[in-house]
Structure formats: C-alpha cells, structure tokens
Scaffold this motif. Structure first.
Motif, PDB file in Angstrom:
ATOM      1  N   GLY A   1       0.713  -1.071   0.103  1.00 14.79           N
ATOM      2  CA  GLY A   1      -0.049   0.028   0.063  1.00 14.79           C
ATOM      3  C   GLY A   1       0.821   1.251  -0.050  1.00 14.79           C
ATOM      4  O   GLY A   1       0.430   2.241  -0.518  1.00 14.79           O
ATOM      5  N   LEU A   2       1.907   1.175   0.803  1.00 13.76           N
ATOM      6  CA  LEU A   2       3.053   2.318   0.756  1.00 13.76           C
ATOM      7  C   LEU A   2       3.769   2.417  -0.655  1.00 13.76           C
ATOM      8  O   LEU A   2       3.637   3.656  -1.208  1.00 13.76           O
ATOM      9  N   ARG A   3       4.000   1.606  -1.127  1.00 11.15           N
ATOM     10  CA  ARG A   3       4.592   1.474  -2.515  1.00 11.15           C
ATOM     11  C   ARG A   3       3.619   2.081  -3.463  1.00 11.15           C
ATOM     12  O   ARG A   3       4.273   2.884  -4.158  1.00 11.15           O
ATOM     13  N   ASN A   4       2.687   1.783  -3.550  1.00 13.94           N
ATOM     14  CA  ASN A   4       1.535   2.237  -4.466  1.00 13.94           C
ATOM     15  C   ASN A   4       1.307   3.639  -4.261  1.00 13.94           C
ATOM     16  O   ASN A   4       0.981   4.466  -5.142  1.00 13.94           O
ATOM     17  N   GLY A   5       1.068   4.184  -2.867  1.00 13.46           N
ATOM     18  CA  GLY A   5       0.823   5.388  -2.409  1.00 13.46           C
ATOM     19  C   GLY A   5       1.965   6.401  -3.052  1.00 13.46           C
ATOM     20  O   GLY A   5       1.669   7.472  -3.358  1.00 13.46           O
ATOM     21  N   VAL A   6       3.092   6.031  -2.722  1.00 21.19           N
ATOM     22  CA  VAL A   6       4.359   6.838  -3.127  1.00 21.19           C
ATOM     23  C   VAL A   6       4.154   7.321  -4.823  1.00 21.19           C
ATOM     24  O   VAL A   6       4.276   8.480  -4.970  1.00 21.19           O
ATOM     25  N   LYS A   7       3.670   6.495  -5.591  1.00 23.41           N
ATOM     26  CA  LYS A   7       3.509   6.684  -6.973  1.00 23.41           C
ATOM     27  C   LYS A   7       2.326   7.754  -7.357  1.00 23.41           C
ATOM     28  O   LYS A   7       2.375   8.074  -8.575  1.00 23.41           O
ATOM     29  N   LEU A   8       1.578   7.734  -6.467  1.00 27.16           N
ATOM     30  CA  LEU A   8       0.461   8.677  -6.557  1.00 27.16           C
ATOM     31  C   LEU A   8       0.576  10.361  -6.238  1.00 27.16           C
ATOM     32  O   LEU A   8      -0.250  10.991  -6.507  1.00 27.16           O
ATOM     33  N   LEU A   9       1.704  10.518  -5.737  1.00 25.54           N
ATOM     34  CA  LEU A   9       2.079  11.827  -5.027  1.00 25.54           C
ATOM     35  C   LEU A   9       2.878  12.577  -5.718  1.00 25.54           C
ATOM     36  O   LEU A   9       4.153  11.738  -5.881  1.00 25.54           O
ATOM     37  N   LYS A  10       3.075  13.594  -5.875  1.00 22.05           N
ATOM     38  CA  LYS A  10       4.132  14.413  -6.405  1.00 22.05           C
ATOM     39  C   LYS A  10       4.984  15.177  -5.256  1.00 22.05           C
ATOM     40  O   LYS A  10       4.736  15.137  -3.982  1.00 22.05           O
TER      41      LYS A  10
ATOM     42  N   PRO B   1      -6.145  -1.626   2.908  1.00 24.19           N
ATOM     43  CA  PRO B   1      -6.819  -3.075   3.281  1.00 24.19           C
ATOM     44  C   PRO B   1      -5.464  -3.664   3.913  1.00 24.19           C
ATOM     45  O   PRO B   1      -4.339  -3.672   3.540  1.00 24.19           O
ATOM     46  N   SER B   2      -5.943  -4.856   4.916  1.00 18.16           N
ATOM     47  CA  SER B   2      -4.927  -5.523   5.440  1.00 18.16           C
ATOM     48  C   SER B   2      -3.978  -6.143   4.550  1.00 18.16           C
ATOM     49  O   SER B   2      -2.882  -6.314   4.620  1.00 18.16           O
ATOM     50  N   SER B   3      -4.599  -6.502   3.376  1.00 19.59           N
ATOM     51  CA  SER B   3      -3.859  -7.364   2.420  1.00 19.59           C
ATOM     52  C   SER B   3      -2.800  -6.590   1.429  1.00 19.59           C
ATOM     53  O   SER B   3      -1.819  -7.070   0.974  1.00 19.59           O
ATOM     54  N   LEU B   4      -3.071  -5.197   1.704  1.00 13.46           N
ATOM     55  CA  LEU B   4      -1.804  -4.488   1.166  1.00 13.46           C
ATOM     56  C   LEU B   4      -0.983  -3.744   2.110  1.00 13.46           C
ATOM     57  O   LEU B   4      -0.240  -2.911   1.851  1.00 13.46           O
ATOM     58  N   ALA B   5      -1.467  -4.164   3.460  1.00 12.69           N
ATOM     59  CA  ALA B   5      -0.822  -3.423   4.689  1.00 12.69           C
ATOM     60  C   ALA B   5       0.396  -4.332   5.039  1.00 12.69           C
ATOM     61  O   ALA B   5       1.257  -4.745   3.936  1.00 12.69           O
ATOM     62  N   TYR B   6       0.210  -5.009   6.301  1.00 11.73           N
ATOM     63  CA  TYR B   6       1.235  -6.053   6.611  1.00 11.73           C
ATOM     64  C   TYR B   6       0.480  -7.420   6.661  1.00 11.73           C
ATOM     65  O   TYR B   6       1.312  -8.225   7.082  1.00 11.73           O
ATOM     66  N   GLY B   7      -0.499  -7.671   6.114  1.00 10.14           N
ATOM     67  CA  GLY B   7      -1.127  -8.875   5.702  1.00 10.14           C
ATOM     68  C   GLY B   7      -1.300  -9.914   6.908  1.00 10.14           C
ATOM     69  O   GLY B   7      -1.722  -9.343   7.895  1.00 10.14           O
ATOM     70  N   TYR B   8      -1.479 -11.065   6.594  1.00 10.02           N
ATOM     71  CA  TYR B   8      -1.267 -12.116   7.565  1.00 10.02           C
ATOM     72  C   TYR B   8      -0.628 -11.962   8.758  1.00 10.02           C
ATOM     73  O   TYR B   8      -0.766 -12.440   9.874  1.00 10.02           O
ATOM     74  N   HIS B   9       0.658 -11.870   8.366  1.00 10.04           N
ATOM     75  CA  HIS B   9       1.750 -12.034   9.355  1.00 10.04           C
ATOM     76  C   HIS B   9       1.965 -10.743  10.338  1.00 10.04           C
ATOM     77  O   HIS B   9       2.591 -10.840  11.253  1.00 10.04           O
TER      78      HIS B   9
END
Length: 179
Positions: A126-135, A145-153
């Motif tokens: 989620g952070l990798r994707n977010g960086v690409k959306l900002l100037k 969502p948890s699947s794009l955050a730290y997930g199951y672990h």
C-alpha cells in the motif's frame, strides 16, 4: 508343436496391453485453498465496507480510489508540478501508521525519514503504491486494507494479523533516475 508355440505366442501378446495409469492414493480437492480464497474475499469486503463508512463520515475530505485497492485524500497538493515518481527514482518521504480507529501505531518520528528507490526496495504494498500517486511536496492520507498493509503476518511487533491501516505519506523530495 508349432500350434502350441503359436498359441503360447498369442496368449503372450494378449497379455501385453496398454499400461493402465495408476490412480493416486490420495486425491487433493483444493478445498483448503478454496476456503482460504473465500475467507480472504470476505475479509476484504468487510474492510471495504469499513472504509466506505469512514469516508461517508469524513465529509470534510474528498477521497479518491487509487485503482490499486486503496483510497486516499490529499492534505497538501502541489499544483506547480506534474511529475510523479517513476521506477528507479529516489524518493525521500515520511509516513506514519495509524489504526482505522485513529490509534497511533508508529509515528513519522519513530519511522524517520525514508529514502526509497521506487519499485526496487521493500515497503509494504500500500505504501509502495501510494508513493507513486503523489508529487514532490504533496501529502495524503491513505486507507489501506490489510492485504496491502502488513497482511496475515503483521509486522511481528505492534501490528497484528489482518489489520487494515491508515497512513499519511509526505513526499519531501524526488530525485529523478538518470536511466
């Protein structure tokens, strides 16, 4: 004698048929995998419903869907630039991690300033994707969502299993790649 020989040869050839494939001793049905997929779909639907509720209550901000499974609203926009980070760019940023109920998990001071080579280093998706959306100079809060955050672990420290998060990302500097 010849008849016996031919009869023996005929019986021998009748015994030689196409080898029959052996059946597996244990048949795997894939039911565990199917159950896992269904559980993950249900979890994602619950988290998306929670995000819709949060966005509906937050009338002071306009949320945007990222197209990658997250939602975000700007805190600060940079209208003077049109450059978004590309792969291999070096981005200097700060971010925090907050629970959906606004409990601070990690402050930006705890994390510190991060220098990140776009798509070349490990950050949670989620952070990798977010960086690409900002100037450069922009700041936004993301619902992840948890699947794009730290997930199951989780992160094996403060973030548990399947925890959706909020993060505010601020892009301090973008050094364009020379490639």
């Amino acid at each position: 004698m010849r008849k016996i020989y031919y009869l023996f040869l005929l019986v021998l050839m009748a015994q030689c048929g196409v080898p029959e494939a052996r059946k597996p001793v244990k048949v795997k049905s894939g039911s565990i995998l199917k159950a896992s997929v269904e559980r993950n779909k249900a979890l994602l639907e619950q988290e998306e419903e929670l995000f819709r509720t949060i966005m509906a209550k937050d009338s002071s901000n306009t949320y945007h869907a990222s197209g990658g499974g997250t939602w975000y609203h700007y805190i600060r926009k940079n209208e003077g630039s049109d450059y978004y980070p590309k792969p291999d760019d070096l981005v200097t940023l700060q971010y925090n991690v907050v629970s959906i109920t606004n409990d601070t998990i990690y402050t930006s001071q705890e994390i510190g300033t991060v220098t990140y080579r776009v798509d070349k280093q490990q950050l949670f998706p989620g952070l990798r994707n977010g960086v690409k959306l900002l100037k450069e100079g922009e700041s936004a809060t993301f619902l992840i969502p948890s699947s794009l955050a730290y997930g199951y672990h989780g992160d094996k420290n403060k973030i548990g299993t399947n925890v959706p998060i909020k993060t505010t990302i601020t892009i301090l500097k973008i050094n364009k790649s020379s490639n």
